[in-house]
Design a protein around this motif. Structure first.
Motif, PDB file in Angstrom:
ATOM      1  N   MET A   1     -12.710  -8.176  14.150  1.00 37.97           N
ATOM      2  CA  MET A   1     -12.001  -7.943  12.913  1.00 37.97           C
ATOM      3  C   MET A   1     -10.620  -7.401  13.238  1.00 37.97           C
ATOM      4  O   MET A   1     -10.448  -6.570  14.103  1.00 37.97           O
ATOM      5  CB  MET A   1     -12.797  -6.940  12.071  1.00 37.97           C
ATOM      6  N   THR A   2      -9.614  -7.883  12.524  1.00 38.71           N
ATOM      7  CA  THR A   2      -8.251  -7.426  12.753  1.00 38.71           C
ATOM      8  C   THR A   2      -7.764  -6.621  11.560  1.00 38.71           C
ATOM      9  O   THR A   2      -8.430  -6.524  10.547  1.00 38.71           O
ATOM     10  CB  THR A   2      -7.310  -8.628  12.981  1.00 38.71           C
ATOM     11  N   SER A   3      -6.574  -6.075  11.714  1.00 32.94           N
ATOM     12  CA  SER A   3      -5.983  -5.288  10.643  1.00 32.94           C
ATOM     13  C   SER A   3      -5.848  -6.151   9.392  1.00 32.94           C
ATOM     14  O   SER A   3      -5.483  -7.308   9.472  1.00 32.94           O
ATOM     15  CB  SER A   3      -4.618  -4.774  11.098  1.00 32.94           C
ATOM     16  N   ILE A   4      -6.144  -5.568   8.261  1.00 35.00           N
ATOM     17  CA  ILE A   4      -6.165  -6.322   7.011  1.00 35.00           C
ATOM     18  C   ILE A   4      -4.996  -5.885   6.152  1.00 35.00           C
ATOM     19  O   ILE A   4      -4.795  -4.703   5.927  1.00 35.00           O
ATOM     20  CB  ILE A   4      -7.489  -6.058   6.266  1.00 35.00           C
ATOM     21  N   GLY A   5      -4.231  -6.853   5.653  1.00 37.56           N
ATOM     22  CA  GLY A   5      -3.135  -6.545   4.749  1.00 37.56           C
ATOM     23  C   GLY A   5      -3.607  -6.666   3.307  1.00 37.56           C
ATOM     24  O   GLY A   5      -4.705  -7.159   3.037  1.00 37.56           O
ATOM     25  N   ILE A   6      -2.773  -6.201   2.412  1.00 43.76           N
ATOM     26  CA  ILE A   6      -3.107  -6.332   1.003  1.00 43.76           C
ATOM     27  C   ILE A   6      -1.987  -7.097   0.319  1.00 43.76           C
ATOM     28  O   ILE A   6      -0.850  -7.128   0.800  1.00 43.76           O
ATOM     29  CB  ILE A   6      -3.358  -4.957   0.328  1.00 43.76           C
ATOM     30  N   THR A   7      -2.301  -7.684  -0.811  1.00 40.87           N
ATOM     31  CA  THR A   7      -1.309  -8.454  -1.557  1.00 40.87           C
ATOM     32  C   THR A   7      -0.346  -7.500  -2.258  1.00 40.87           C
ATOM     33  O   THR A   7      -0.669  -6.325  -2.472  1.00 40.87           O
ATOM     34  CB  THR A   7      -1.991  -9.343  -2.604  1.00 40.87           C
ATOM     35  N   PRO A   8       0.815  -8.001  -2.661  1.00 39.03           N
ATOM     36  CA  PRO A   8       1.743  -7.153  -3.419  1.00 39.03           C
ATOM     37  C   PRO A   8       1.113  -6.611  -4.708  1.00 39.03           C
ATOM     38  O   PRO A   8       1.365  -5.461  -5.090  1.00 39.03           O
ATOM     39  CB  PRO A   8       2.922  -8.078  -3.720  1.00 39.03           C
ATOM     40  N   GLU A   9       0.293  -7.419  -5.354  1.00 38.97           N
ATOM     41  CA  GLU A   9      -0.369  -6.967  -6.580  1.00 38.97           C
ATOM     42  C   GLU A   9      -1.348  -5.831  -6.280  1.00 38.97           C
ATOM     43  O   GLU A   9      -1.417  -4.840  -7.020  1.00 38.97           O
ATOM     44  CB  GLU A   9      -1.111  -8.132  -7.257  1.00 38.97           C
ATOM     45  N   GLU A  10      -2.122  -5.986  -5.199  1.00 40.09           N
ATOM     46  CA  GLU A  10      -3.063  -4.923  -4.811  1.00 40.09           C
ATOM     47  C   GLU A  10      -2.311  -3.649  -4.442  1.00 40.09           C
ATOM     48  O   GLU A  10      -2.748  -2.546  -4.769  1.00 40.09           O
ATOM     49  CB  GLU A  10      -3.932  -5.383  -3.636  1.00 40.09           C
ATOM     50  N   ARG A  11      -1.159  -3.802  -3.760  1.00 47.25           N
ATOM     51  CA  ARG A  11      -0.354  -2.637  -3.376  1.00 47.25           C
ATOM     52  C   ARG A  11       0.154  -1.918  -4.630  1.00 47.25           C
ATOM     53  O   ARG A  11       0.138  -0.686  -4.703  1.00 47.25           O
ATOM     54  CB  ARG A  11       0.818  -3.049  -2.486  1.00 47.25           C
ATOM     55  N   ALA A  12       0.607  -2.673  -5.616  1.00 47.33           N
ATOM     56  CA  ALA A  12       1.092  -2.071  -6.867  1.00 47.33           C
ATOM     57  C   ALA A  12      -0.046  -1.336  -7.582  1.00 47.33           C
ATOM     58  O   ALA A  12       0.144  -0.208  -8.065  1.00 47.33           O
ATOM     59  CB  ALA A  12       1.697  -3.143  -7.773  1.00 47.33           C
ATOM     60  N   GLU A  13      -1.215  -1.954  -7.647  1.00 46.71           N
ATOM     61  CA  GLU A  13      -2.374  -1.307  -8.283  1.00 46.71           C
ATOM     62  C   GLU A  13      -2.765  -0.036  -7.538  1.00 46.71           C
ATOM     63  O   GLU A  13      -3.075   0.987  -8.161  1.00 46.71           O
ATOM     64  CB  GLU A  13      -3.567  -2.268  -8.315  1.00 46.71           C
ATOM     65  N   LEU A  14      -2.766  -0.102  -6.204  1.00 42.25           N
ATOM     66  CA  LEU A  14      -3.108   1.072  -5.401  1.00 42.25           C
ATOM     67  C   LEU A  14      -2.100   2.198  -5.633  1.00 42.25           C
ATOM     68  O   LEU A  14      -2.483   3.360  -5.820  1.00 42.25           O
ATOM     69  CB  LEU A  14      -3.172   0.708  -3.915  1.00 42.25           C
ATOM     70  N   GLY A  15      -0.806   1.856  -5.632  1.00 35.00           N
ATOM     71  CA  GLY A  15       0.222   2.867  -5.872  1.00 35.00           C
ATOM     72  C   GLY A  15       0.052   3.535  -7.223  1.00 35.00           C
ATOM     73  O   GLY A  15       0.165   4.764  -7.345  1.00 35.00           O
ATOM     74  N   LYS A  16      -0.247   2.749  -8.254  1.00 34.10           N
ATOM     75  CA  LYS A  16      -0.453   3.311  -9.592  1.00 34.10           C
ATOM     76  C   LYS A  16      -1.687   4.206  -9.616  1.00 34.10           C
ATOM     77  O   LYS A  16      -1.645   5.318 -10.157  1.00 34.10           O
ATOM     78  CB  LYS A  16      -0.591   2.199 -10.631  1.00 34.10           C
ATOM     79  N   ALA A  17      -2.782   3.746  -9.013  1.00 35.69           N
ATOM     80  CA  ALA A  17      -4.016   4.538  -9.001  1.00 35.69           C
ATOM     81  C   ALA A  17      -3.816   5.851  -8.245  1.00 35.69           C
ATOM     82  O   ALA A  17      -4.281   6.913  -8.686  1.00 35.69           O
ATOM     83  CB  ALA A  17      -5.160   3.736  -8.385  1.00 35.69           C
ATOM     84  N   LEU A  18      -3.119   5.802  -7.116  1.00 38.47           N
ATOM     85  CA  LEU A  18      -2.884   7.027  -6.352  1.00 38.47           C
ATOM     86  C   LEU A  18      -1.980   7.994  -7.110  1.00 38.47           C
ATOM     87  O   LEU A  18      -2.224   9.209  -7.124  1.00 38.47           O
ATOM     88  CB  LEU A  18      -2.289   6.694  -4.979  1.00 38.47           C
TER      89      LEU A  18
END
Length: 176
Positions: A1-18
């Motif tokens: 398994m390698t490092s996993i990136g996230i989509t821009p949409e997922e990043r925006a959702e994560l930023g809002k949730a945090l």
């Protein structure tokens, strides 16, 4: 398994949730520091407000580091090695070992070595308990002694065995 990136949409959702999760902590910190109620927190000096937000992120950062270490230890307890953890985190095996020391259980002493008999010679494979790396030392059928180069530790037992086997093949007894 390698490092996993996230989509821009997922990043925006994560930023809002945090940020949503952080706001009550920042408000509580600001309220304690200023004496203002949490409802009036944003009426304070903007520098002080932003510093309370920064202080809250520091608390979150420390908690994330603890949770990350716990996740690494759990992965190690299920058999993950430092190479796998490093790949997921985007760092080297050595970096993972340094970041999460003790996350991967050290092998038991009884499992730490193995003997190899090939081409009339023998070699002992040994595992370094602190790094988990493997080395070898042996004697060919012609009486020549050899070992892994000073300071060389192989990532896998099979790699050390391959080097030992090559040495034993080079020093096989000659038939007359």
């Amino acid at each position: 398994m390698t490092s996993i990136g996230i989509t821009p949409e997922e990043r925006a959702e994560l930023g809002k949730a945090l940020t949503d999760a952080l706001n009550p902590l920042a408000a509580a910190i600001r309220s304690r520091q200023s004496g203002l109620s949490t409802a009036r927190m944003w009426e304070a000096d903007p520098v002080e407000v932003t510093l309370s937000v920064l202080a809250a992120w520091k608390v979150v950062d420390a908690e994330v580091k603890q949770l990350t270490a716990r996740a690494a230890a759990t992965a190690g307890s299920y058999g993950a090695n430092y190479e796998q953890m490093g790949a997921v985190w985007g760092i080297t095996r050595q970096g993972a070992r340094k970041k999460w020391p003790g996350a991967v259980p050290r092998p038991a002493a009884a499992k730490a070595g193995a003997a190899l008999e090939l081409f009339g010679g023998t070699a002992e494979l040994v595992q370094d308990p602190s790094s988990g790396g493997w080395a070898w030392a042996g004697e060919g059928a012609d009486g020549t002694r050899g070992a892994a180069e000073d300071g060389t530790w192989y990532a896998a037992k099979e790699e050390a065995a391959a080097h030992a086997g090559a040495f034993l093949r080079e020093h096989a007894a000659t038939l007359s």
